[in-house]
Write a protein that holds these residues in place. Sequence first.
Motif, PDB file in Angstrom:
ATOM      1  N   ASP A  53       0.854  -1.197   0.000  1.00 46.31           N
ATOM      2  CA  ASP A  53       0.000   0.000   0.000  1.00 46.31           C
ATOM      3  C   ASP A  53       0.886   1.241   0.000  1.00 46.31           C
ATOM      4  OD1 ASP A  53      -2.060   1.792   0.186  1.00 46.31           O
ATOM      5  OD2 ASP A  53      -2.576   1.309   2.254  1.00 46.31           O
ATOM      6  N   ALA A  54       0.879   1.978  -1.114  1.00 51.17           N
ATOM      7  CA  ALA A  54       1.797   3.098  -1.290  1.00 51.17           C
ATOM      8  C   ALA A  54       1.368   4.373  -0.572  1.00 51.17           C
ATOM      9  CB  ALA A  54       1.968   3.404  -2.782  1.00 51.17           C
ATOM     10  N   THR A  90       0.561  -6.365   3.186  1.00 53.61           N
ATOM     11  CA  THR A  90       1.763  -6.840   3.878  1.00 53.61           C
ATOM     12  C   THR A  90       2.805  -5.742   4.108  1.00 53.61           C
ATOM     13  OG1 THR A  90       2.651  -7.582   1.747  1.00 53.61           O
ATOM     14  CG2 THR A  90       1.479  -9.212   3.086  1.00 53.61           C
ATOM     15  N   THR A  91       2.761  -4.695   3.296  1.00 52.17           N
ATOM     16  CA  THR A  91       3.616  -3.519   3.483  1.00 52.17           C
ATOM     17  C   THR A  91       2.728  -2.295   3.342  1.00 52.17           C
ATOM     18  OG1 THR A  91       5.543  -4.615   2.499  1.00 52.17           O
ATOM     19  CG2 THR A  91       5.608  -2.214   2.633  1.00 52.17           C
ATOM     20  N   ALA A  92       2.792  -1.388   4.296  1.00 58.61           N
ATOM     21  CA  ALA A  92       1.908  -0.217   4.267  1.00 58.61           C
ATOM     22  C   ALA A  92       2.697   1.054   4.506  1.00 58.61           C
ATOM     23  CB  ALA A  92       0.817  -0.335   5.320  1.00 58.61           C
ATOM     24  N   MET A  93       2.475   2.032   3.636  1.00 63.14           N
ATOM     25  CA  MET A  93       3.087   3.340   3.780  1.00 63.14           C
ATOM     26  C   MET A  93       2.054   4.251   4.460  1.00 63.14           C
ATOM     27  SD  MET A  93       6.007   4.811   3.121  1.00 63.14           S
ATOM     28  CE  MET A  93       6.768   3.842   1.815  1.00 63.14           C
ATOM     29  N   LEU A  94       2.256   4.511   5.758  1.00 62.56           N
ATOM     30  CA  LEU A  94       1.335   5.358   6.513  1.00 62.56           C
ATOM     31  C   LEU A  94       1.593   6.816   6.135  1.00 62.56           C
ATOM     32  CD1 LEU A  94       1.650   3.683  10.035  1.00 62.56           C
ATOM     33  CD2 LEU A  94       0.169   3.036   8.119  1.00 62.56           C
ATOM     34  N   ALA A 294       0.511   2.475  -9.671  1.00 58.61           N
ATOM     35  CA  ALA A 294       0.138   1.818  -8.419  1.00 58.61           C
ATOM     36  C   ALA A 294      -1.221   2.311  -7.956  1.00 58.61           C
ATOM     37  CB  ALA A 294       1.184   2.094  -7.341  1.00 58.61           C
ATOM     38  N   LEU A 295      -1.955   1.418  -7.317  1.00 58.38           N
ATOM     39  CA  LEU A 295      -3.164   1.789  -6.600  1.00 58.38           C
ATOM     40  C   LEU A 295      -2.837   1.816  -5.112  1.00 58.38           C
ATOM     41  CD1 LEU A 295      -5.771  -0.433  -8.483  1.00 58.38           C
ATOM     42  CD2 LEU A 295      -5.573   2.063  -8.621  1.00 58.38           C
ATOM     43  N   ALA A 296      -3.500   2.709  -4.377  1.00 60.31           N
ATOM     44  CA  ALA A 296      -3.258   2.844  -2.946  1.00 60.31           C
ATOM     45  C   ALA A 296      -4.584   2.859  -2.204  1.00 60.31           C
ATOM     46  CB  ALA A 296      -2.478   4.130  -2.653  1.00 60.31           C
ATOM     47  N   SER A 297      -4.550   2.463  -0.934  1.00 58.77           N
ATOM     48  CA  SER A 297      -5.791   2.361  -0.161  1.00 58.77           C
ATOM     49  C   SER A 297      -6.393   3.713   0.161  1.00 58.77           C
ATOM     50  CB  SER A 297      -5.529   1.586   1.132  1.00 58.77           C
ATOM     51  OG  SER A 297      -4.832   2.393   2.075  1.00 58.77           O
ATOM     52  N   TYR A 299      -7.946   6.125   2.046  1.00 53.08           N
ATOM     53  CA  TYR A 299      -8.575   6.169   3.361  1.00 53.08           C
ATOM     54  C   TYR A 299      -9.289   4.865   3.717  1.00 53.08           C
ATOM     55  CZ  TYR A 299     -12.445   7.264   0.209  1.00 53.08           C
ATOM     56  OH  TYR A 299     -13.355   7.234  -0.828  1.00 53.08           O
ATOM     57  N   HIS A 300      -9.215   3.806   2.852  1.00 52.03           N
ATOM     58  CA  HIS A 300     -10.012   2.598   3.067  1.00 52.03           C
ATOM     59  C   HIS A 300      -9.228   1.353   2.656  1.00 52.03           C
ATOM     60  CE1 HIS A 300     -13.653  -0.070   2.207  1.00 52.03           C
ATOM     61  NE2 HIS A 300     -13.737   0.225   3.496  1.00 52.03           N
ATOM     62  N   PRO A 301      -8.493   0.723   3.597  1.00 52.51           N
ATOM     63  CA  PRO A 301      -7.661  -0.429   3.236  1.00 52.51           C
ATOM     64  C   PRO A 301      -8.384  -1.561   2.511  1.00 52.51           C
ATOM     65  CG  PRO A 301      -7.044   0.369   5.402  1.00 52.51           C
ATOM     66  CD  PRO A 301      -8.284   1.150   5.002  1.00 52.51           C
ATOM     67  N   PRO A 302      -9.628  -1.924   2.872  1.00 57.26           N
ATOM     68  CA  PRO A 302     -10.264  -3.042   2.165  1.00 57.26           C
ATOM     69  C   PRO A 302     -10.471  -2.789   0.674  1.00 57.26           C
ATOM     70  CG  PRO A 302     -11.388  -2.636   4.252  1.00 57.26           C
ATOM     71  CD  PRO A 302     -10.450  -1.482   4.031  1.00 57.26           C
ATOM     72  N   SER A 303     -10.413  -1.535   0.245  1.00 57.37           N
ATOM     73  CA  SER A 303     -10.636  -1.223  -1.164  1.00 57.37           C
ATOM     74  C   SER A 303      -9.503  -1.697  -2.070  1.00 57.37           C
ATOM     75  CB  SER A 303     -10.808   0.294  -1.355  1.00 57.37           C
ATOM     76  OG  SER A 303     -12.018   0.737  -0.797  1.00 57.37           O
ATOM     77  N   LEU A 304      -8.327  -1.970  -1.515  1.00 55.85           N
ATOM     78  CA  LEU A 304      -7.181  -2.264  -2.363  1.00 55.85           C
ATOM     79  C   LEU A 304      -7.391  -3.570  -3.141  1.00 55.85           C
ATOM     80  CD1 LEU A 304      -4.607  -0.758  -3.020  1.00 55.85           C
ATOM     81  CD2 LEU A 304      -3.423  -2.075  -1.267  1.00 55.85           C
ATOM     82  N   ALA A 305      -7.732  -4.650  -2.449  1.00 55.80           N
ATOM     83  CA  ALA A 305      -7.991  -5.913  -3.148  1.00 55.80           C
ATOM     84  C   ALA A 305      -9.235  -5.796  -4.023  1.00 55.80           C
ATOM     85  CB  ALA A 305      -8.155  -7.047  -2.144  1.00 55.80           C
ATOM     86  N   ARG A 306     -10.252  -5.117  -3.521  1.00 56.94           N
ATOM     87  CA  ARG A 306     -11.494  -4.972  -4.294  1.00 56.94           C
ATOM     88  C   ARG A 306     -11.235  -4.245  -5.607  1.00 56.94           C
ATOM     89  NH1 ARG A 306     -16.011  -2.166  -1.021  1.00 56.94           N
ATOM     90  NH2 ARG A 306     -17.165  -2.657  -2.936  1.00 56.94           N
TER      91      ARG A 306
END
Length: 382
Positions: A53-54, A90-94, A294-297, A299-306
């Motif tokens: 997550d970039a 598995t990797t997240a850029m806050l 790249a796609l990034a989450s 404000y909503h992490p569940p959106s990345l896989a979706r």
Amino acid sequence: MSGLEITLTGADFLWPGGPGPGPLTIRDGRIADTPAPRRVDLAGFLVLPGMVDAHGDGFEHHLAPRRGALTEPALGLPAAEAELAASGITTAMLAQFVSWEGGMRGPEFAARMLAALDRARDTLATDLRVQLRLETMFLDAYPALEEMVARHRIGYVVFNDHVPHAALAAGKRPPRLTGQALKAGRSPEAHLALLRHLHGNAAGVPAALDALAARLIAQGVRLGSHDDSTAAERRAAHARGAHISEFPESVAAAEAAREMGCAVVMGAPNLVRGGSHKGNAGAREMVAAGLVTALASDYHPPSLARAAFALVDAGLCDLAAAWRLVSRGPARMLGLEDRGALRPGLRADLTVIEPATRRVAATISGGRVSYLAGEAAARFLG
């Protein structure tokens, strides 16, 4: 926290050359090319490279569950990690602000959050990193940002400018002023005075920002810009060394970025909902035009896989191409060459999906289980 030594079999694996059968072995935190004694049958599941997550600021909700209710960052970070892991990341850029907005977006809170993350990092399975988002008109914060970059070895800084210049130049009261003031803990009058001061900095910012960018680049920091609205803005950002364009607001800005060899990041929620909530350019049309790195989450992490599966359902690309936008694409953009693909020698970062529901069943980061649920949990534990 010990890692797995295990061989996964039976699943459909997304290898660098495309989908195919296993097995896949995890040992010492990496994908290995020789089998391990213990085997887990994941027949019926899909095993994909772990998502990178970039850019995500959803962690803010865990650190401040209500307006003004700022918790000690150490209390909120494990909850933020749990959401990311349950989303297959598995990797997240806050994305932490260094902003005049104050509160949890001010430099003082940023310093507290970074210190808390340094203390907690070894206890978390997910690889949590930080992107500092500097409000460029906030000249007083430049020294604090540089100190944080050096102290916490920050590798990614993004430049923002959210000062409402048009309204201030016209002598008008900016929209949402009262809400912003309350969030920052200021009176509306004090907030307006601050905005006018920041607006007055505009003439001196370009030279100061150029100098700051040069110093950061000399330290090996990657630079990006946020919300480029025009091709001219993107070219100006590129000229000062910001080679990542986050959430460009127009196709023209994204096209300019790609023409100059820059990376383009778009928001997964934008793609899932079919357009920007602010009326800006749509992520889906940009992916279709080949403009997105790249796609990034956001404000909503569940959106990345979706978002990846939405691209497949729309017929815009196959699963391998869609998944690269949430794994290998962002990893390479961030200089993380040790992840983003299922290949011996790389980090054992895996996202396990139930194909029928497309729900995340398990997440493994660096060979450590960060999330496990349902039938996949029964297979691992049985």
